[in-house]
Design a protein around this motif. Structure first.
Motif, mmCIF file in Angstrom:
data_model
loop_
_atom_site.group_PDB
_atom_site.id
_atom_site.type_symbol
_atom_site.label_atom_id
_atom_site.label_comp_id
_atom_site.label_asym_id
_atom_site.label_seq_id
_atom_site.Cartn_x
_atom_site.Cartn_y
_atom_site.Cartn_z
ATOM 1 N N LEU A 9 -50.337 -12.219 68.945
ATOM 2 C CA LEU A 9 -49.998 -13.854 69.266
ATOM 3 C C LEU A 9 -50.946 -14.400 70.041
ATOM 4 C CD1 LEU A 9 -46.389 -12.545 69.835
ATOM 5 C CD2 LEU A 9 -46.926 -13.818 67.788
ATOM 6 N N ILE A 10 -51.465 -15.617 69.672
ATOM 7 C CA ILE A 10 -52.436 -16.422 70.628
ATOM 8 C C ILE A 10 -51.942 -17.581 70.905
ATOM 9 C CG2 ILE A 10 -54.797 -17.207 70.816
ATOM 10 C CD1 ILE A 10 -54.546 -14.296 70.576
ATOM 11 N N GLY A 11 -51.768 -18.324 72.087
ATOM 12 C CA GLY A 11 -51.242 -19.584 72.322
ATOM 13 C C GLY A 11 -52.475 -20.640 72.285
ATOM 14 N N GLY A 12 -51.855 -21.735 72.457
ATOM 15 C CA GLY A 12 -52.878 -23.069 72.386
ATOM 16 C C GLY A 12 -53.380 -23.242 73.870
ATOM 17 N N ALA A 13 -53.934 -24.522 73.826
ATOM 18 C CA ALA A 13 -54.604 -24.882 75.072
ATOM 19 C C ALA A 13 -53.601 -24.729 76.494
ATOM 20 C CB ALA A 13 -54.997 -26.185 74.878
ATOM 21 N N GLY A 14 -54.171 -24.008 77.392
ATOM 22 C CA GLY A 14 -53.463 -23.828 78.524
ATOM 23 C C GLY A 14 -52.548 -22.668 78.570
ATOM 24 N N LEU A 15 -52.260 -22.017 77.535
ATOM 25 C CA LEU A 15 -51.151 -20.984 77.192
ATOM 26 C C LEU A 15 -51.950 -19.617 77.634
ATOM 27 C CD1 LEU A 15 -48.946 -22.222 74.578
ATOM 28 C CD2 LEU A 15 -48.968 -22.753 76.937
ATOM 29 N N GLY A 16 -51.326 -18.638 77.870
ATOM 30 C CA GLY A 16 -51.592 -17.376 77.967
ATOM 31 C C GLY A 16 -50.619 -16.249 77.450
ATOM 32 N N PRO A 17 -50.707 -15.003 77.594
ATOM 33 C CA PRO A 17 -49.561 -14.087 77.028
ATOM 34 C C PRO A 17 -48.610 -14.387 77.441
ATOM 35 C CG PRO A 17 -51.711 -13.036 77.774
ATOM 36 C CD PRO A 17 -51.900 -14.220 78.248
ATOM 37 N N TRP A 18 -48.168 -14.893 78.527
ATOM 38 C CA TRP A 18 -46.800 -15.456 79.119
ATOM 39 C C TRP A 18 -45.969 -16.421 78.107
ATOM 40 C CZ3 TRP A 18 -46.094 -20.415 79.854
ATOM 41 C CH2 TRP A 18 -47.212 -21.224 80.037
ATOM 42 N N ALA A 19 -46.548 -16.814 77.476
ATOM 43 C CA ALA A 19 -46.128 -18.179 76.427
ATOM 44 C C ALA A 19 -45.062 -17.551 75.492
ATOM 45 C CB ALA A 19 -47.031 -18.930 76.006
ATOM 46 N N TRP A 20 -45.385 -16.345 75.155
ATOM 47 C CA TRP A 20 -44.752 -15.693 74.155
ATOM 48 C C TRP A 20 -43.672 -14.568 74.747
ATOM 49 C CZ3 TRP A 20 -45.736 -17.551 69.438
ATOM 50 C CH2 TRP A 20 -47.116 -18.173 69.166
ATOM 51 N N GLU A 21 -43.323 -14.833 75.926
ATOM 52 C CA GLU A 21 -42.314 -14.218 76.431
ATOM 53 C C GLU A 21 -40.889 -14.063 76.205
ATOM 54 O OE1 GLU A 21 -42.154 -14.445 80.896
ATOM 55 O OE2 GLU A 21 -44.376 -14.062 81.097
ATOM 56 N N ARG A 22 -40.643 -15.259 75.193
ATOM 57 C CA ARG A 22 -39.291 -15.491 74.690
ATOM 58 C C ARG A 22 -39.278 -15.052 73.272
ATOM 59 N NH1 ARG A 22 -38.023 -21.531 77.376
ATOM 60 N NH2 ARG A 22 -38.192 -20.954 79.633
ATOM 61 N N VAL A 23 -40.591 -15.022 72.661
ATOM 62 C CA VAL A 23 -40.522 -14.522 71.297
ATOM 63 C C VAL A 23 -40.649 -13.046 70.959
ATOM 64 C CG1 VAL A 23 -42.033 -14.981 69.222
ATOM 65 C CG2 VAL A 23 -41.353 -16.886 70.487
ATOM 66 N N ALA A 24 -41.485 -12.495 71.720
ATOM 67 C CA ALA A 24 -42.105 -11.093 71.441
ATOM 68 C C ALA A 24 -40.824 -10.108 71.662
ATOM 69 C CB ALA A 24 -42.954 -10.857 72.603
ATOM 70 N N PRO A 25 -39.861 -10.428 72.629
ATOM 71 C CA PRO A 25 -38.846 -9.475 72.654
ATOM 72 C C PRO A 25 -37.952 -9.546 71.370
ATOM 73 C CG PRO A 25 -39.190 -10.379 74.782
ATOM 74 C CD PRO A 25 -40.076 -11.330 73.754
ATOM 75 N N ILE A 26 -37.839 -10.754 70.743
ATOM 76 C CA ILE A 26 -36.995 -10.693 69.520
ATOM 77 C C ILE A 26 -37.694 -10.043 68.461
ATOM 78 C CG2 ILE A 26 -36.083 -12.443 67.913
ATOM 79 C CD1 ILE A 26 -36.081 -14.470 70.074
ATOM 80 N N LEU A 27 -39.206 -10.179 68.132
ATOM 81 C CA LEU A 27 -39.818 -9.307 67.337
ATOM 82 C C LEU A 27 -39.734 -7.952 67.447
ATOM 83 C CD1 LEU A 27 -42.767 -11.477 67.167
ATOM 84 C CD2 LEU A 27 -41.066 -11.598 65.441
ATOM 85 N N ASN A 28 -39.838 -7.321 68.736
ATOM 86 C CA ASN A 28 -39.790 -5.906 69.063
ATOM 87 C C ASN A 28 -38.556 -5.381 68.754
ATOM 88 O OD1 ASN A 28 -42.342 -6.136 70.022
ATOM 89 N ND2 ASN A 28 -41.739 -6.560 72.206
ATOM 90 N N ASP A 29 -37.380 -6.130 69.083
ATOM 91 C CA ASP A 29 -36.024 -5.887 68.784
ATOM 92 C C ASP A 29 -35.720 -5.602 67.416
ATOM 93 O OD1 ASP A 29 -35.348 -5.782 71.513
ATOM 94 O OD2 ASP A 29 -34.253 -7.782 71.333
ATOM 95 N N HIS A 30 -36.688 -6.155 66.648
ATOM 96 C CA HIS A 30 -36.658 -6.125 64.882
ATOM 97 C C HIS A 30 -37.530 -4.747 64.632
ATOM 98 C CE1 HIS A 30 -34.279 -9.818 65.275
ATOM 99 N NE2 HIS A 30 -33.875 -9.617 64.050
ATOM 100 N N GLY A 31 -38.101 -4.126 65.557
ATOM 101 C CA GLY A 31 -38.917 -2.962 65.116
ATOM 102 C C GLY A 31 -40.145 -3.447 64.969
ATOM 103 N N LEU A 32 -40.623 -4.501 65.260
ATOM 104 C CA LEU A 32 -42.171 -4.808 65.290
ATOM 105 C C LEU A 32 -43.012 -4.680 66.619
ATOM 106 C CD1 LEU A 32 -41.574 -8.255 63.046
ATOM 107 C CD2 LEU A 32 -41.821 -5.920 62.297
ATOM 108 N N ARG A 33 -44.094 -4.468 66.243
ATOM 109 C CA ARG A 33 -44.998 -4.347 67.489
ATOM 110 C C ARG A 33 -45.795 -5.644 67.667
ATOM 111 N NH1 ARG A 33 -50.236 -1.632 68.219
ATOM 112 N NH2 ARG A 33 -50.134 -0.677 65.936
ATOM 113 N N THR A 34 -45.684 -6.085 68.982
ATOM 114 C CA THR A 34 -46.502 -7.479 69.261
ATOM 115 C C THR A 34 -47.586 -7.032 70.260
ATOM 116 O OG1 THR A 34 -44.805 -7.887 71.215
ATOM 117 C CG2 THR A 34 -44.333 -8.721 68.824
ATOM 118 N N MET A 35 -48.679 -7.894 69.977
ATOM 119 C CA MET A 35 -49.832 -7.871 71.024
ATOM 120 C C MET A 35 -50.143 -9.087 71.343
ATOM 121 S SD MET A 35 -52.272 -5.202 68.964
ATOM 122 C CE MET A 35 -53.406 -5.361 69.863
#
Length: 235
Positions: A9-35
């Motif tokens: 997961l790569i965010g746009g201008a101004g964003l960093g890994p933190w921007a995916w803090e609300r999305v990554a756990p949902i993907l992980n809960d479905h058995g997927l691995r996020t980076m």
């Protein structure tokens, strides 16, 4: 899709890994691995912005993809430039590319070239020490009137947002048109972004196409819907 095929997961201008803090756990809960790779100057990285260009971010993403040839790369907004460059320079480095409300580069042209002299002059006038600061609340609401970012969201974002290195705007990303020859490409348009981030015709480009009833930062405002569209396209 299996867990050994990570979603990067790569965010746009101004964003960093933190921007995916609300999305990554949902993907992980479905058995997927996020980076969520750390690109130079983003998040808590202290690299001086004046020393960073688009090539550096392409290198950072390429490094994260090393050893993961079956990865799905998800790129939001300006990260479309980064992802397109990675795909052209390392055509076998990813399995799928998902562009979320992304800006699409033109061959041989930088972001400044595409946007024109007026936008270039305005952005350059805002620059300080080699980078352009993120929007104020007033600028955000003027440029993206239906952004759906609450005051609480904005306060949280302000704790993490970083300025965009000028060098990322001045370098071309690709030398030939982006296509789906080397990896499956999909585009997700956020319907509340007006005008659209890109004028995309899925049929013309041969890409898969989805929409989100969201503003330009759906990972912040609509994380569940964003996660599910990623899962749909990465399946």
């Amino acid at each position: 899709m299996t867990a050994n095929r990570p979603i990067v997961l790569i965010g746009g201008a101004g964003l960093g890994p933190w921007a995916w803090e609300r999305v990554a756990p949902i993907l992980n809960d479905h058995g997927l691995r996020t980076m969520t790779p750390q690109l130079r100057t983003t998040g808590d990285d202290a690299t001086p912005a004046a020393a960073v260009g688009l090539d550096d971010w392409v290198e950072d993403v390429s490094g994260a993809l090393t050893g993961h040839p079956d990865a799905t790369l998800v790129a939001h907004s300006f990260a479309g430039y980064v992802a397109a460059a990675v795909l052209e320079r390392r055509p076998h480095s990813i399995r799928q590319l998902v562009l979320i409300d992304a800006v699409l580069p033109q061959p041989g042209k930088s972001w400044f070239d595409v946007m024109g002299s007026g936008v270039t002059a305005f952005m350059t006038s805002l620059a300080h020490e080699g980078s352009v600061p993120w929007f104020s609340r007033e600028q955000l609401d003027q440029l993206y009137p239906d952004n759906s970012i609450s005051d609480a969201d904005f306060a949280w974002m302000q704790q993490h947002l970083t300025a965009q290195p000028i060098g990322t705007y001045t370098q071309p990303a690709i030398n030939k048109p982006l296509n789906a020859t080397d990896a499956s490409v999909a585009y997700v348009r956020c319907l509340r972004t007006s005008p659209p981030a890109a004028d995309v015709s899925a049929e013309q480009l041969g890409w898969r196409y989805r929409t989100l009833d969201a503003g330009h930062w759906p990972m912040i405002t609509n994380p569940a819907e964003t996660a599910h569209v990623i899962m749909d396209l990465a399946a």
